[in-house]
Design a protein around this motif. Sequence first.
Motif: not given
Length: 530
Positions: A475, A478, A499-502, A504-505, A517, A519-520, A522
Amino acid sequence: METTESSLLLQRIERLNSIGAALSAERDHQRLLEHILLGAKELTGADGGSLYILEDGLLSFRLVHTTSLNLHLGGNSPQPVAFKPIPLHHADGSANDQMVVTRAALQNCIINIPDAYTDSEFDLSGTHAFDARTGYRSTSLLAVPMQDHEGRITGVLQLINATNSAGEIIPFSRADESLVASLASQAAVTLNRQHLIEGLQTLLQALTKLIADAIDDKSPHTAGHCRRVPEITMALARAVNADNGPIFNDITFDERTLEELEMAAWLHDCGKIATPEYIIDKHSKLETIFDRIHLVDARLELLRREAELKEALTRPHCETESLPSTTDIDDISNFLRRVNTGGEFLPDTDAVRLQTIAALPVPDPVTRELRPLLSEDELYNLSIRRGTLTDEERKRINNHVEITQRMLASLPFPEHLRDVPLIAGSHHERMDGKGYPLGVPAGELPLQARILAIADIFEALTASDRGYRQPNTLSAALTILGRMCKEGHIDAQLYELFLRRKVYLDYAIAYLKPEQRDTVDTETICQLFS
């Protein structure tokens, strides 16, 4: 009659030429195999056929087509060929020349059998077994070796059951032999050329990764960076391809463009090969080949001994009357060591104190000549306000991008990779034009360069193998990138997609420590720059 036959032969030759042109244009290996076998079937009117490739002394089935059985194995078919490869030689080294396809390969000859059930020269038990399983009847057979321009046998084309215009099974003619031999030769050359191209591409990719690994292994500060950046880069590129929103809906990276981007990502830091290790690995302000704080410690030890003598003898020494006390020297030593780490911003008060400390006279142990405690270069380095690098050293590190561009521009990249130098060498450009080395707005650069810039920063912010700092949480990293969007550093539209399509996940799961890791949020991050 002769005129009709001549006309038909001419048509078949023209068709052979068009098939040959299609072979030359085809880049996909499986489709190329399909073109070869289907072309041979078309030229001869054959109902069935197989294509074998010779590898390590084995003829391996790569493709099987039988029209009347609706059979399609290998090639573009989802169903692979399950038949075992056929060795050209027996275990004792003797030639396995009793089979049609092996003799064609071993003796480089065309084999034409009018009827597989009356022939006694070859071992056709496999053909008969196939017929028994499927209810098929293999009658006429034609096996033609595939010989490339260097005279090497690369495979065999086998055709089954030539048919006439009435659909009747007939033997393969001499014209059939000639046409298929010509096609087989073109096919062998085309396959050989494709293998050479694929080999060169594989070699180029291997060398690319070798250079990246060398850069990563050069310093613990960059360990893994060149290996990881391509993963983030390609994940974001695939997200662009998958997005159907108004911004990226009309943008699609084809296979070759993706190859170009991936190569640029692997090579983006290749210029660091020219950056000295002592700069990349500069843990402290005074470090070069070694940390010069130890030289300063030695001088302070001389001062300490002088001070101890003065305090013990309580006698004046004209050249040491202004010496600090041993307590002061301990405090100076601790101060210099703290400043040398570069772990925090250097305030003005500390900078002024450095000037005073630098001028402290230290007697030479032999000549007794007084010299300043710190040389001009040592004072300059210790006066660095943030981090451990001087402006000159930082510029030299930043210069790796120019070196990257220069190195890559000197390479004769093929046409579809021509932008690798530009993409790789532009990952430190900014959207507002304040980046380097070109200092142009990133909007004037390829979208791939802006993708690479985000990947480069995200990897650096989250890397857990940087010995000089703690890694950011997901977080936090980002959020920093979100602020960089607002500051005009990176492409806000690309980053919002990231960000919106994650995007980075998967990377975070693979490479970030569990404690990173978190919580993000967005929406909150997007509000930083939207």
